[in-house]
Design an enzyme around this catalytic site. Structure first.
Site, PDB file in Angstrom:
ATOM      1  N   SER A  46       0.833  -1.203   0.000  1.00  0.00           N
ATOM      2  CA  SER A  46       0.000   0.000   0.000  1.00  0.00           C
ATOM      3  C   SER A  46       0.869   1.255   0.000  1.00  0.00           C
ATOM      4  O   SER A  46       0.593   2.222  -0.708  1.00  0.00           O
ATOM      5  CB  SER A  46      -0.922   0.006   1.228  1.00  0.00           C
ATOM      6  OG  SER A  46      -1.828  -1.062   1.175  1.00  0.00           O
ATOM      7  N   GLU A  47       1.936   1.257   0.829  1.00  0.00           N
ATOM      8  CA  GLU A  47       2.886   2.365   0.840  1.00  0.00           C
ATOM      9  C   GLU A  47       4.281   1.880   1.194  1.00  0.00           C
ATOM     10  O   GLU A  47       4.445   0.841   1.850  1.00  0.00           O
ATOM     11  CB  GLU A  47       2.485   3.461   1.846  1.00  0.00           C
ATOM     12  CG  GLU A  47       1.326   4.339   1.416  1.00  0.00           C
ATOM     13  CD  GLU A  47       0.008   3.881   1.971  1.00  0.00           C
ATOM     14  OE1 GLU A  47      -1.042   4.229   1.415  1.00  0.00           O
ATOM     15  OE2 GLU A  47       0.031   3.121   2.964  1.00  0.00           O
ATOM     16  N   THR A  48       5.266   2.662   0.780  1.00  0.00           N
ATOM     17  CA  THR A  48       6.664   2.491   1.165  1.00  0.00           C
ATOM     18  C   THR A  48       7.168   3.840   1.649  1.00  0.00           C
ATOM     19  O   THR A  48       6.855   4.872   1.051  1.00  0.00           O
ATOM     20  CB  THR A  48       7.506   2.001  -0.026  1.00  0.00           C
ATOM     21  OG1 THR A  48       7.002   0.726  -0.462  1.00  0.00           O
ATOM     22  CG2 THR A  48       8.967   1.858   0.347  1.00  0.00           C
ATOM     23  N   HIS A  77      -0.295   4.485   8.561  1.00  0.00           N
ATOM     24  CA  HIS A  77       0.547   3.352   8.954  1.00  0.00           C
ATOM     25  C   HIS A  77       2.007   3.564   8.553  1.00  0.00           C
ATOM     26  O   HIS A  77       2.906   3.123   9.273  1.00  0.00           O
ATOM     27  CB  HIS A  77      -0.051   2.029   8.450  1.00  0.00           C
ATOM     28  CG  HIS A  77       0.461   1.497   7.164  1.00  0.00           C
ATOM     29  ND1 HIS A  77       0.039   1.961   5.946  1.00  0.00           N
ATOM     30  CD2 HIS A  77       1.374   0.509   6.906  1.00  0.00           C
ATOM     31  CE1 HIS A  77       0.655   1.292   4.983  1.00  0.00           C
ATOM     32  NE2 HIS A  77       1.467   0.409   5.532  1.00  0.00           N
TER      33      HIS A  77
END
Length: 295
Positions: A46-48, A77
């Site tokens: 979803s994200e880095t 998050h």
């Protein structure tokens, strides 16, 4: 060739392989924005998150957060997960961190276990609650494969709200949330039919039983078919529910990600002070992998 170390953690869970997985590059100096985007696309999470020195030395670090397709102004998050990784690596002092993000300063309060070990954190969203246009219940139903009666409008109509990252919020009937089946074509048509949504159209749906909430978030246009846990959406959810109440403070427990096999638990609060509504999101983290990217 330059080597960049990373760690992955599961956020908003105390069980490995639950929650929302995140990759954190602890020292991203030397990486271009294009390389960060490529790495985020490669990880396919979803994200880095990429940690950089702060622009203001009063702050702990600057963070750049990328999903599969673009850089994000704020995400929940990744902020908690980055703070967790930094604290465990000795890259942050004390239990109160200040992370610079495009949306503003994200304050993080670390949470510790009985032995003093870092187990998670609580963030304060970088912006107060703001609301945007309402979205037709028929649009929500079409995008999620539901019928019109599945969308509940007694508390609020489906509406855009943000505390640094905008989402469309809609309440559903309890039996409808498990039946959500996102339709990418309907999402694209909904975005194309409006000129007041910018480039984002992500839908966060929820059902509520007192202070217990069950939620799901869909962002197929940006490459996230469904998100296991969405801190930057749960913060404005708390704010939105407070806005439609007579209270000055509210607190909820949110379960998300269950339909994906990645159960997540988030604790959210909102407070009304004067004309502003602010919110916090908290949860635990679990370490998973360590590795290196050679570029």
């Amino acid at each position: 060739m330059p080597i960049f170390a990373f760690e992955t953690v599961d956020v908003f869970t105390d069980q490995r392989f639950g929650g929302n997985p995140l990759a954190v590059f602890k020292d991203a100096r030397g990486l271009s924005a294009g390389q960060m985007q490529q790495l985020a696309f490669e990880f396919n999470l979803s994200e880095t998150t990429f940690v950089l020195p702060p622009e203001n030395t009063a702050n702990t670090a600057r963070v750049r957060i990328f999903n599969r397709t673009t850089e994000m102004a704020f995400a929940g998050h990744p902020s908690i997960g980055a703070a967790y990784v930094m604290a465990r690596a000795g890259l942050a002092e004390g239990d109160h961190l200040r992370l610079e993000a495009p949306a503003g300063i994200v304050a993080v309060e670390l949470e510790r276990g009985q032995a003093g070990e870092v187990i998670g954190g609580k963030i304060t969203a970088p912006q107060p609650l703001s609301t945007g246009p309402e979205i037709g219940a028929d649009t929500i139903a079409a995008c999620l494969g539901l019928v019109l009666d599945d969308v509940v409008t007694s508390t609020h109509a489906p509406i855009v709200a943000s505390m640094g990252n905008p989402y469309v919020f809609a309440e559903l009937r309890h039996d409808a949330i498990a039946r959500c089946a996102p339709d990418l074509t309907a999402f694209r048509l909904a975005l194309a039919s409006r000129n007041d949504l910018g480039a984002r159209f992500s839908i966060f749906v929820y059902v509520r039983d007192g202070d217990q909430i069950r939620a799901r978030m869909f962002a197929p246009i940006s490459g996230t078919w469904e998100d296991p846990a969405t801190g930057s959406a749960n913060a404005p959810l708390a704010g939105l529910l407070l806005q439609h109440s007579t209270a000055n403070d509210v607190a909820f427990t949110v379960r998300q990600g269950e339909e994906m096999g990645r159960p997540s638990l988030l604790r959210i609060t909102a407070s009304r002070r004067g004309g502003e509504i602010t919110a916090t999101v908290a949860g635990h983290c679990v370490p998973v992998f360590r590795g290196e990217a050679v570029l």
